[in-house]
Design a protein around this motif. Structure first.
Motif, PDB file in Angstrom:
ATOM      1  N   ARG A 150       0.818  -1.205   0.000  1.00  0.00           N
ATOM      2  CA  ARG A 150       0.000   0.000   0.000  1.00  0.00           C
ATOM      3  C   ARG A 150       0.852   1.255   0.000  1.00  0.00           C
ATOM      4  NH1 ARG A 150      -5.007  -0.771   4.172  1.00  0.00           N
ATOM      5  NH2 ARG A 150      -6.240  -2.160   2.890  1.00  0.00           N
ATOM      6  N   VAL A 151       1.885   1.255   0.838  1.00  0.00           N
ATOM      7  CA  VAL A 151       2.701   2.463   0.930  1.00  0.00           C
ATOM      8  C   VAL A 151       3.468   2.688  -0.380  1.00  0.00           C
ATOM      9  CG1 VAL A 151       4.631   3.519   2.119  1.00  0.00           C
ATOM     10  CG2 VAL A 151       2.826   2.471   3.416  1.00  0.00           C
ATOM     11  N   ILE A 152       3.994   1.611  -0.948  1.00  0.00           N
ATOM     12  CA  ILE A 152       4.728   1.784  -2.206  1.00  0.00           C
ATOM     13  C   ILE A 152       3.793   2.332  -3.281  1.00  0.00           C
ATOM     14  CG2 ILE A 152       5.957   0.584  -4.044  1.00  0.00           C
ATOM     15  CD1 ILE A 152       6.944  -1.362  -1.955  1.00  0.00           C
ATOM     16  N   MET A 153       2.605   1.759  -3.359  1.00  0.00           N
ATOM     17  CA  MET A 153       1.651   2.211  -4.356  1.00  0.00           C
ATOM     18  C   MET A 153       1.254   3.666  -4.123  1.00  0.00           C
ATOM     19  SD  MET A 153       0.915   0.099  -6.638  1.00  0.00           S
ATOM     20  CE  MET A 153       1.079  -1.603  -7.058  1.00  0.00           C
ATOM     21  N   SER A 154       1.038   4.015  -2.843  1.00  0.00           N
ATOM     22  CA  SER A 154       0.654   5.392  -2.540  1.00  0.00           C
ATOM     23  C   SER A 154       1.726   6.365  -2.987  1.00  0.00           C
ATOM     24  CB  SER A 154       0.425   5.561  -1.044  1.00  0.00           C
ATOM     25  OG  SER A 154      -0.625   4.769  -0.620  1.00  0.00           O
ATOM     26  N   GLU A 155       2.979   5.989  -2.723  1.00  0.00           N
ATOM     27  CA  GLU A 155       4.049   6.934  -3.061  1.00  0.00           C
ATOM     28  C   GLU A 155       4.231   7.023  -4.577  1.00  0.00           C
ATOM     29  OE1 GLU A 155       5.294   9.024  -0.938  1.00  0.00           O
ATOM     30  OE2 GLU A 155       4.034   8.040   0.539  1.00  0.00           O
ATOM     31  N   LEU A 156       4.040   5.903  -5.265  1.00  0.00           N
ATOM     32  CA  LEU A 156       4.098   5.960  -6.737  1.00  0.00           C
ATOM     33  C   LEU A 156       3.001   6.887  -7.262  1.00  0.00           C
ATOM     34  CD1 LEU A 156       4.752   2.273  -7.819  1.00  0.00           C
ATOM     35  CD2 LEU A 156       6.245   4.198  -8.191  1.00  0.00           C
ATOM     36  N   THR A 157       1.821   6.780  -6.655  1.00  0.00           N
ATOM     37  CA  THR A 157       0.710   7.636  -7.079  1.00  0.00           C
ATOM     38  C   THR A 157       1.034   9.094  -6.837  1.00  0.00           C
ATOM     39  OG1 THR A 157      -0.643   5.892  -6.173  1.00  0.00           O
ATOM     40  CG2 THR A 157      -1.776   7.811  -6.953  1.00  0.00           C
ATOM     41  N   ARG A 158       1.632   9.353  -5.662  1.00  0.00           N
ATOM     42  CA  ARG A 158       1.967  10.740  -5.336  1.00  0.00           C
ATOM     43  C   ARG A 158       2.927  11.307  -6.387  1.00  0.00           C
ATOM     44  NH1 ARG A 158       1.110  12.301  -0.390  1.00  0.00           N
ATOM     45  NH2 ARG A 158       1.369  10.196   0.375  1.00  0.00           N
ATOM     46  N   MET A 159       3.897  10.491  -6.784  1.00  0.00           N
ATOM     47  CA  MET A 159       4.841  10.969  -7.795  1.00  0.00           C
ATOM     48  C   MET A 159       4.147  11.213  -9.116  1.00  0.00           C
ATOM     49  SD  MET A 159       8.502   9.234  -7.505  1.00  0.00           S
ATOM     50  CE  MET A 159       8.027   7.616  -7.055  1.00  0.00           C
ATOM     51  N   ALA A 160       3.269  10.274  -9.513  1.00  0.00           N
ATOM     52  CA  ALA A 160       2.581  10.437 -10.788  1.00  0.00           C
ATOM     53  C   ALA A 160       1.734  11.692 -10.774  1.00  0.00           C
ATOM     54  CB  ALA A 160       1.708   9.212 -11.067  1.00  0.00           C
ATOM     55  N   SER A 161       1.117  11.954  -9.615  1.00  0.00           N
ATOM     56  CA  SER A 161       0.278  13.142  -9.502  1.00  0.00           C
ATOM     57  C   SER A 161       1.110  14.415  -9.609  1.00  0.00           C
ATOM     58  CB  SER A 161      -0.461  13.100  -8.175  1.00  0.00           C
ATOM     59  OG  SER A 161      -1.048  14.320  -7.907  1.00  0.00           O
ATOM     60  N   HIS A 162       2.250  14.422  -8.915  1.00  0.00           N
ATOM     61  CA  HIS A 162       3.092  15.619  -8.973  1.00  0.00           C
ATOM     62  C   HIS A 162       3.672  15.816 -10.371  1.00  0.00           C
ATOM     63  CE1 HIS A 162       2.413  16.445  -4.949  1.00  0.00           C
ATOM     64  NE2 HIS A 162       3.492  15.969  -4.372  1.00  0.00           N
ATOM     65  N   GLN A 163       3.967  14.720 -11.047  1.00  0.00           N
ATOM     66  CA  GLN A 163       4.476  14.847 -12.415  1.00  0.00           C
ATOM     67  C   GLN A 163       3.441  15.505 -13.298  1.00  0.00           C
ATOM     68  OE1 GLN A 163       5.314  10.864 -13.403  1.00  0.00           O
ATOM     69  NE2 GLN A 163       7.311  10.867 -12.441  1.00  0.00           N
ATOM     70  N   LEU A 164       2.205  15.031 -13.187  1.00  0.00           N
ATOM     71  CA  LEU A 164       1.156  15.601 -14.024  1.00  0.00           C
ATOM     72  C   LEU A 164       0.960  17.071 -13.689  1.00  0.00           C
ATOM     73  CD1 LEU A 164      -1.812  13.992 -15.410  1.00  0.00           C
ATOM     74  CD2 LEU A 164      -2.255  16.091 -14.268  1.00  0.00           C
ATOM     75  N   TRP A 165       0.988  17.381 -12.383  1.00  0.00           N
ATOM     76  CA  TRP A 165       0.858  18.778 -11.987  1.00  0.00           C
ATOM     77  C   TRP A 165       1.958  19.613 -12.617  1.00  0.00           C
ATOM     78  CZ3 TRP A 165       4.996  20.694  -9.185  1.00  0.00           C
ATOM     79  CH2 TRP A 165       4.916  22.046  -8.885  1.00  0.00           C
ATOM     80  N   TRP A 166       3.183  19.090 -12.577  1.00  0.00           N
ATOM     81  CA  TRP A 166       4.327  19.843 -13.101  1.00  0.00           C
ATOM     82  C   TRP A 166       4.147  20.125 -14.584  1.00  0.00           C
ATOM     83  CZ3 TRP A 166       8.514  18.535 -16.431  1.00  0.00           C
ATOM     84  CH2 TRP A 166       9.579  19.433 -16.398  1.00  0.00           C
ATOM     85  N   GLY A 167       3.761  19.109 -15.322  1.00  0.00           N
ATOM     86  CA  GLY A 167       3.581  19.290 -16.757  1.00  0.00           C
ATOM     87  C   GLY A 167       2.449  20.239 -17.068  1.00  0.00           C
ATOM     88  N   ALA A 168       1.332  20.077 -16.364  1.00  0.00           N
ATOM     89  CA  ALA A 168       0.156  20.891 -16.670  1.00  0.00           C
ATOM     90  C   ALA A 168       0.367  22.332 -16.250  1.00  0.00           C
ATOM     91  CB  ALA A 168      -1.067  20.304 -15.967  1.00  0.00           C
ATOM     92  N   MET A 169       1.048  22.517 -15.114  1.00  0.00           N
ATOM     93  CA  MET A 169       1.270  23.887 -14.666  1.00  0.00           C
ATOM     94  C   MET A 169       2.209  24.624 -15.612  1.00  0.00           C
ATOM     95  SD  MET A 169       3.449  25.326 -11.618  1.00  0.00           S
ATOM     96  CE  MET A 169       4.747  24.947 -12.754  1.00  0.00           C
ATOM     97  N   ALA A 170       3.256  23.911 -16.062  1.00  0.00           N
ATOM     98  CA  ALA A 170       4.179  24.546 -16.997  1.00  0.00           C
ATOM     99  C   ALA A 170       3.467  24.882 -18.303  1.00  0.00           C
ATOM    100  CB  ALA A 170       5.360  23.613 -17.253  1.00  0.00           C
ATOM    101  N   MET A 171       2.536  24.015 -18.697  1.00  0.00           N
ATOM    102  CA  MET A 171       1.807  24.271 -19.939  1.00  0.00           C
ATOM    103  C   MET A 171       0.926  25.508 -19.790  1.00  0.00           C
ATOM    104  SD  MET A 171      -0.209  21.526 -22.215  1.00  0.00           S
ATOM    105  CE  MET A 171      -1.647  21.432 -21.198  1.00  0.00           C
ATOM    106  N   ASP A 172       0.336  25.682 -18.611  1.00  0.00           N
ATOM    107  CA  ASP A 172      -0.483  26.871 -18.387  1.00  0.00           C
ATOM    108  C   ASP A 172       0.346  28.139 -18.495  1.00  0.00           C
ATOM    109  OD1 ASP A 172      -2.580  25.265 -17.928  1.00  0.00           O
ATOM    110  OD2 ASP A 172      -2.516  25.423 -15.751  1.00  0.00           O
ATOM    111  N   LEU A 173       1.608  28.045 -18.054  1.00  0.00           N
ATOM    112  CA  LEU A 173       2.459  29.225 -18.092  1.00  0.00           C
ATOM    113  C   LEU A 173       3.071  29.436 -19.466  1.00  0.00           C
ATOM    114  CD1 LEU A 173       4.302  29.020 -14.690  1.00  0.00           C
ATOM    115  CD2 LEU A 173       2.436  30.483 -15.338  1.00  0.00           C
TER     116      LEU A 173
END
Lengths: 371, 160, 151, 183
Positions: free
Chosen positions: A104-127
């Motif tokens: 569970r913890v490994i999966m949660s942390e993988l999810t957190r990374m995937a979420s932050h990656q998407l945020w990073w890409g989408a935020m940069a695209m907005d800018l």
């Protein structure tokens, strides 16, 4: 419902942003009052994706309601499922096997990374920077492949069930995650090289969207939004659940209070997630992956509250049980809802052009806000 | 004044140099395309292998005698959170003259299905499983409602 | 401060109210008229410092509504639940949004879904549903034969 | 109040008069136009929930729908040809979707992506605010099942839509043909 572009008595202009707007990442409607180019008032109008999940859960059983939460904050669906499973387990006092905790913890942390990656890409695209989007999705796809092999879906997994996880790990899982750790470590440096170090980007992000520590607490901000203002609010540290207290990781706190410090918190959190996975991946204990549970789960009468840390902040699951097979009342305290309430405070006095740079660092997921 | 100009040009220099640093990375990937990750989807259909756990749609397994293992116990129908599965039962008279329950139609609404896997877990006889098919595009929504048991199929001997 | 000590010190502050340990947090049941003064005291008392309202919601018990406030202290890391009962027909309570800014949106949501009227709220309007929506959907007696298909 | 509509005495300017057999040149020109249309569909960025992420994945490097000419994702309906409804449509959003659809120039196409847009999906039962399928609001050309569909499934839907455009048939004609073939 649609308030048209209008001018108020003192010559201020009221404009609508959304509900169909590329920078709101969904269907958020903002009513913005402008004096010239300066924002004087901002009012969110929600509900364009209000799917009545709380009402729906009142007629679903404790095994079934978990799947709706994957659709709530779909970017951290594993963590949402974790919160629900934890609530049911703590109410029924089910001991879950250690192997399941590790998974569970490994999966949660993988999810957190995937979420932050998407945020990073989408935020940069907005800018206006388009290429980070493609870099971010390249790395995200490798996480998705790992998830798909073990959980059977790419986004809405429904993998955590009360008592453990649905299947055992795929035989390739450990090797693939190790490969990913090495791969992603070099990529995260590339991210910094590409965007974080860029002076133009830094000047765009610094000194906008300022929220002080006291205000962040009063507005109920959590997650990276609050940690960028120096509030210690990582549930994994302050109220540890699962096996987080055994792990060695830092709570990332920045004291800049502006958009750039929120940006940095998320970038550093990705490294912390990697650190957590590195500690766990080599010593996943052998054994059962699911505890024996009854076919029909009945929660005892009472009220149960669980708090977990999603990629966006604190998620609370509040179940009121009457002793039946389905909850009497369920409330999801979603992180985005409270973070959004601080948006007006952050944007007020800034130019309308800065709105996107500020909203981008809040990392709003609209279905999470509306539920 | 001099310091201001100095700072001004320094800022421009820093901005351009940091921008070039990022552009260098993109330029590197532009010229070194050894790691092409783009999948050629419609052309690679023959070689595309999805993970065996991937949940595409629910199917009912039939063997070569057109027999399945579904007893019509409706465990999947009860486990399904959003009414995707409807089982219509009928009563058959077997050789000994006893009435026996059997499925008439196993109706599956693919357009409602969320691939949550709860029905597969609930099935006591492993009659249904998740298939890896994903090409579910249709022009008419009614085509997504399917009957999973094949015509004239029977319950396999010995499955209770 | 341990949970036992916390319960004792809160009990001594509010001798009229009843406090006991719930499944997760201590629960303080108060009269609805004293809500603002209780919250104010809990927030300003330096040994308690409940400065963070992390959840505010409502439960419909058919005969009455219960407002539930989850409080946390970012300094001492202790939690408290405050409950107060409201009348089902005409629920009214003072708004907490002047003490905790986060309550503003939460209370608009509760007004929308439960119909609780918050006094002194800056702009109490529907937030999730359209303005012309009839009824409050999270009430137990809510029925919508057009939109709701029962399974 | 009775309103009588009297037919105009002379044909409305620009009315197409049916001719016997049709023109060879015009019908083959139609095919060329349909071919060109099908290979330069510009989608509208319309994502409401989870499916939007898979739509973004389809746009990103690994699946890359620009191989088919879909890459020009527009944020304004006035420049878009196809609207991919990626996510749940709720009652409050329905008028907005209708308005977006009306603002798109003809010819316009609609793909309902995922269970929510096809039929309400996971939120079909016991919800008070979800529209049970986007085709209650606007006509849909292609339905994709899945929750959310894989990027390949979305690509398959787009290819299916291309086939439809190339055939030059309308929605009703396709349904009629499907009925004729016993589907």
């Amino acid at each position: 419902m649609f308030e048209q572009v209008s001018t108020s008595e003192n010559g201020e202009l009221v404009i609508n942003v959304g509900p169909q707007h590329p920078a709101t990442h969904g269907v958020l409607h903002l009513l913005i009052t402008l004096n010239g180019e300066t924002v004087t008032k901002l009012e969110p109008n929600l509900g364009y994706i209000h799917r009545s999940i709380e009402k729906m859960c009142e007629s679903l059983s404790y095994r079934q309601f978990i799947y709706t939460t994957s659709r709530m904050d779909y970017l951290s669906s594993h963590i949402n499922n974790h919160a629900c499973a934890l609530t049911v387990e703590s109410a029924l006092q089910i001991e879950i096997p250690e192997r399941a905790e590790y998974i569970r913890v490994i999966m949660s942390e993988l999810t957190r990374m995937a979420s932050h990656q998407l945020w990073w890409g989408a935020m940069a695209m907005d800018l206006g920077a388009l290429s980070p989007f493609f870099y971010a999705f390249r790395e995200r796809e490798s996480i998705n492949d790992i998830m798909e092999e073990t959980c059977g879906a790419r986004l809405t997994m429904n993998y955590f069930v009360p008592g453990g996880v649905m299947y055992d790990l795929h035989p390739n899982f450990v090797a693939k995650v190790k490969e990913f750790i090495v791969f992603f470590k070099s990529k995260i440096d590339e991210y910094d090289e590409l965007l974080t170090g860029n002076i133009i980007f830094q000047n765009r992000m610094k000194n906008i969207g300022i929220i002080s520590k006291e205000d962040a607490i009063s507005y109920g901000c959590t997650g990276p939004t609050a940690r960028g203002s120096g509030v210690s609010c990582d549930i994994r540290k302050i109220y540890p659940y699962s096996i987080y207290q055994k792990l060695d990781f830092d709570e990332v706190i920045e004291h800049g209070c502006d958009s750039f410090s929120r940006y940095q918190v998320r970038m550093k959190e990705m490294r912390q997630s990697l650190k957590i996975i590195e500690q766990l991946i080599d010593n996943i204990p052998k054994g059962e992956f699911q505890a024996k549970t009854k076919a029909v789960l009945k929660l005892p009468k009472g009220e149960f509250y669980t708090r977990v840390e999603t990629a966006r902040g604190e998620l609370g699951v509040y179940i009121v049980s009457e002793g039946g097979t389905s909850p009497y009342r369920i409330k999801f305290r979603s992180p985005g809802f409270s973070n959004l309430s601080a948006l007006e405070h952050m944007v007020k006095g800034h130019k309308i052009g800065d709105l996107v740079a500020i909203m981008g660092t809040l990392d709003l997921v609209i279905p999470d806000i509306d539920r | 004044m001099i310091t201001f100009l100095k700072q001004y040009f320094k800022d421009i220099y820093q901005a351009i140099s940091s921008l070039l640093k990022g552009m260098k990375l993109t330029g590197y990937y532009f010229t070194h395309h050894k790691e092409i990750i783009t999948q050629q989807y419609p052309d690679n259909k023959s070689t595309l292998v999805l993970p065996e756990r991937f949940r595409g749609e629910v199917v009912m397994l039939h063997d070569e005698n057109n027999e399945h293992a579904c007893t019509g116990c409706s465990a999947c129908e009860l486990a399904c959170p959003n009414g995707t599965i409807k089982i219509i039962n009928k009563f058959e008279v077997n050789a000994e003259g006893k009435k026996k329950k059997a499925i008439d139609a196993f109706v599956y609404h693919l357009e409602l299905c969320t691939m949550c896997n709860l029905c597969i877990v609930a099935c006591p006889t492993d009659a249904i499983k998740m298939a890896q098919t994903f090409e579910h595009s249709v022009f008419d929504r009614s085509l997504l409602t399917k009957q999973l048991n094949k015509p004239n199929s029977k319950l396999r001997e010995g499955v209770e | 401060m341990g949970t036992e000590e916390l319960i004792q010190s809160i009990q001594s502050m509010f001798p009229d109210a009843s406090i006991n340990m719930g499944n997760n947090f201590p629960e303080l049941v108060i009269e609805k008229d004293s809500l603002l003064s209780v919250l104010n005291q809990l927030k300003s008392e330096p040994t308690l410092a409940f400065d963070y309202l992390f959840c505010e919601t409502c439960v419909d018990w058919k005969s009455h509504l219960t407002m539930v406030y989850h409080l946390d202290s970012t300094r001492f890391r202790h939690n408290l639940v405050i409950k107060t009962n409201l009348d089902a027909q005409a629920p009214e309570i003072e708004s907490a949004c002047h003490l905790y800014r986060t309550a503003e949106l939460h209370e608009r949501e509760i007004f929308d879904l439960f119909g609780v009227k918050f006094l002194n709220h800056p702009h109490l309007r529907r937030i999730l549903l359209t303005d012309d929506w009839k009824g409050h959907p999270l009430r137990k007696d809510y029925d919508d034969p057009i939109n709701m298909i029962k399974l | 109040m009775d309103v009588k509509i009297t037919p105009p005495s002379e044909p409305f300017p620009g009315t197409v008069h049916p001719t016997d057999g049709g023109g060879v040149l015009v019908s083959s020109l139609d095919e060329v136009i349909n071919w060109a249309r099908s290979n330069s569909l510009w989608p509208l960025v319309f994502g409401t929930s989870c499916c939007a992420i898979e739509m973004m994945s389809t746009a990103a490097a690994k699946y890359d729908f620009s191989r088919f000419g879909f890459e020009v994702a527009r944020a304004t309906p006035r420049q878009a040809d196809v609207i991919i409804i990626a996510g749940t449509i709720v009652n409050k959003m329905a008028p907005v979707l209708k308005r977006l659809f009306d603002q798109m120039p003809d010819p316009k196409y609609v793909i309902a992506m995922g269970a929510c847009a096809t039929s309400g999906g996971p939120f079909f039962y016991n919800t008070y605010s979800v529209v049970k399928g986007a085709d209650h609001i606007i006509p849909v050309d292609v339905y994709v099942a899945g929750c959310p569909p894989r990027p390949e499934a979305l690509l398959h839907a787009l290819i299916t839509l291309q086939e439809k455009i190339k055939s030059g048939l309308t929605r009703d004609q396709i349904r009629g043909e499907m009925k004729a073939h016993g589907n």
